[in-house]
Design a protein around this motif. Structure first.
Motif, PDB file in Angstrom:
ATOM      1  N   UNK A  76       0.835  -1.196   0.000  1.00  0.00           N
ATOM      2  CA  UNK A  76       0.000   0.000   0.000  1.00  0.00           C
ATOM      3  C   UNK A  76       0.872   1.248   0.000  1.00  0.00           C
ATOM      4  N   UNK A  77       1.921   1.251   0.828  1.00  0.00           N
ATOM      5  CA  UNK A  77       2.822   2.401   0.879  1.00  0.00           C
ATOM      6  C   UNK A  77       3.497   2.598  -0.475  1.00  0.00           C
ATOM      7  N   UNK A  78       3.998   1.522  -1.058  1.00  0.00           N
ATOM      8  CA  UNK A  78       4.681   1.602  -2.348  1.00  0.00           C
ATOM      9  C   UNK A  78       3.741   2.124  -3.432  1.00  0.00           C
ATOM     10  N   UNK A  79       2.521   1.626  -3.446  1.00  0.00           N
ATOM     11  CA  UNK A  79       1.532   2.060  -4.443  1.00  0.00           C
ATOM     12  C   UNK A  79       1.233   3.549  -4.286  1.00  0.00           C
ATOM     13  N   UNK A  80       1.070   3.999  -3.054  1.00  0.00           N
ATOM     14  CA  UNK A  80       0.769   5.411  -2.826  1.00  0.00           C
ATOM     15  C   UNK A  80       1.969   6.296  -3.163  1.00  0.00           C
ATOM     16  N   UNK A  81       3.176   5.812  -2.913  1.00  0.00           N
ATOM     17  CA  UNK A  81       4.368   6.580  -3.278  1.00  0.00           C
ATOM     18  C   UNK A  81       4.437   6.756  -4.798  1.00  0.00           C
ATOM     19  N   UNK A  82       4.111   5.711  -5.530  1.00  0.00           N
ATOM     20  CA  UNK A  82       4.103   5.787  -6.997  1.00  0.00           C
ATOM     21  C   UNK A  82       3.021   6.760  -7.464  1.00  0.00           C
ATOM     22  N   UNK A  83       1.849   6.656  -6.866  1.00  0.00           N
ATOM     23  CA  UNK A  83       0.737   7.533  -7.219  1.00  0.00           C
ATOM     24  C   UNK A  83       1.101   8.996  -6.942  1.00  0.00           C
ATOM     25  N   UNK A  84       1.787   9.230  -5.840  1.00  0.00           N
ATOM     26  CA  UNK A  84       2.209  10.578  -5.476  1.00  0.00           C
ATOM     27  C   UNK A  84       3.201  11.121  -6.501  1.00  0.00           C
ATOM     28  N   UNK A  85       4.156  10.299  -6.902  1.00  0.00           N
ATOM     29  CA  UNK A  85       5.143  10.724  -7.900  1.00  0.00           C
ATOM     30  C   UNK A  85       4.462  11.052  -9.234  1.00  0.00           C
ATOM     31  N   UNK A  86       3.496  10.220  -9.626  1.00  0.00           N
ATOM     32  CA  UNK A  86       2.765  10.476 -10.867  1.00  0.00           C
ATOM     33  C   UNK A  86       1.990  11.783 -10.788  1.00  0.00           C
ATOM     34  N   UNK A  87       1.373  12.027  -9.645  1.00  0.00           N
ATOM     35  CA  UNK A  87       0.594  13.255  -9.484  1.00  0.00           C
ATOM     36  C   UNK A  87       1.514  14.468  -9.532  1.00  0.00           C
ATOM     37  N   UNK A  88       2.703  14.352  -8.952  1.00  0.00           N
ATOM     38  CA  UNK A  88       3.665  15.458  -9.019  1.00  0.00           C
ATOM     39  C   UNK A  88       4.072  15.725 -10.465  1.00  0.00           C
ATOM     40  N   UNK A  89       4.220  14.665 -11.245  1.00  0.00           N
ATOM     41  CA  UNK A  89       4.522  14.824 -12.671  1.00  0.00           C
ATOM     42  C   UNK A  89       3.391  15.526 -13.401  1.00  0.00           C
ATOM     43  N   UNK A  90       2.157  15.147 -13.077  1.00  0.00           N
ATOM     44  CA  UNK A  90       0.994  15.798 -13.680  1.00  0.00           C
ATOM     45  C   UNK A  90       0.982  17.285 -13.347  1.00  0.00           C
ATOM     46  N   UNK A  91       1.299  17.605 -12.106  1.00  0.00           N
ATOM     47  CA  UNK A  91       1.315  19.008 -11.674  1.00  0.00           C
ATOM     48  C   UNK A  91       2.382  19.780 -12.438  1.00  0.00           C
ATOM     49  N   UNK A  92       3.542  19.182 -12.617  1.00  0.00           N
ATOM     50  CA  UNK A  92       4.616  19.845 -13.358  1.00  0.00           C
ATOM     51  C   UNK A  92       4.181  20.137 -14.795  1.00  0.00           C
ATOM     52  N   UNK A  93       3.484  19.195 -15.421  1.00  0.00           N
ATOM     53  CA  UNK A  93       2.995  19.400 -16.789  1.00  0.00           C
ATOM     54  C   UNK A  93       1.987  20.542 -16.859  1.00  0.00           C
ATOM     55  N   UNK A  94       1.048  20.551 -15.931  1.00  0.00           N
ATOM     56  CA  UNK A  94       0.030  21.600 -15.931  1.00  0.00           C
ATOM     57  C   UNK A  94       0.680  22.950 -15.629  1.00  0.00           C
ATOM     58  N   UNK A  95       1.650  22.949 -14.728  1.00  0.00           N
ATOM     59  CA  UNK A  95       2.348  24.198 -14.409  1.00  0.00           C
ATOM     60  C   UNK A  95       3.071  24.731 -15.647  1.00  0.00           C
ATOM     61  N   UNK A  96       3.692  23.837 -16.421  1.00  0.00           N
ATOM     62  CA  UNK A  96       4.366  24.252 -17.656  1.00  0.00           C
ATOM     63  C   UNK A  96       3.354  24.819 -18.650  1.00  0.00           C
ATOM     64  N   UNK A  97       2.201  24.180 -18.773  1.00  0.00           N
ATOM     65  CA  UNK A  97       1.149  24.681 -19.662  1.00  0.00           C
ATOM     66  C   UNK A  97       0.665  26.051 -19.198  1.00  0.00           C
TER      67      UNK A  97
END
Length: 142
Positions: A76-97
């Motif tokens: 569960x911790x590993x899955x949430x860490x991955x999900x968190x990293x993906x969400x941070x990537x999404x935020x970076x993309x939207x911030x660039x846009x």
């Protein structure tokens, strides 16, 4: 038919809530909690919930070990860490846009990306809270 569907959904939601609340508990505690829920469901005559809970109890009895509880908590911790990293990537993309829209002076796009950014940041906060809880549960097991 609809009543059965709603009842099944209620059982699934109940089991999901119990599973997350019991992540830091031992197998014996899980069994005891399920048996208590079964008694309550029987008192209220909820046959569908009783059936679902009995199935969950059989699964716990058949497959639960303290090592499996620990492994599940780690997953569960590993899955949430991955999900968190993906969400941070999404935020970076939207911030660039958003930055690009600001550079071009596109008010319509700026508003759109600001809304998206706010949504993604709210999601990030929620995931972070779930991760903090999952880490605490994992630490309690060790």
């Amino acid at each position: 038919m609809m009543k059965k569907f709603v009842t099944v959904l209620a059982v699934v939601a109940s089991l999901g809530a119990m599973a997350s609340a019991q992540a830091a508990e031992s197998c014996a505690a899980k069994e005891a909690a399920l048996q208590k829920e079964i008694r309550i469901a029987q008192q209220y005559g909820n046959a569908y919930k009783v059936a679902g809970l009995k199935q969950a109890l059989a699964e716990v009895k058949a497959h639960c070990t303290n090592a499996s509880v620990l492994a599940d908590a780690q997953k569960k911790v590993t899955k949430l860490e991955k999900k968190l990293a993906e969400k941070r990537g999404d935020i970076a993309e939207v911030q660039a846009d958003l930055n690009e829209a600001k550079a071009k002076g596109r008010a319509d796009k700026i508003a759109k990306y600001q809304r998206k950014l706010a949504e993604k940041q709210a999601d990030l906060s929620e995931i972070q809270q779930e991760l903090n809880q999952a880490r605490a549960e994992l630490a309690a097991l060790k």
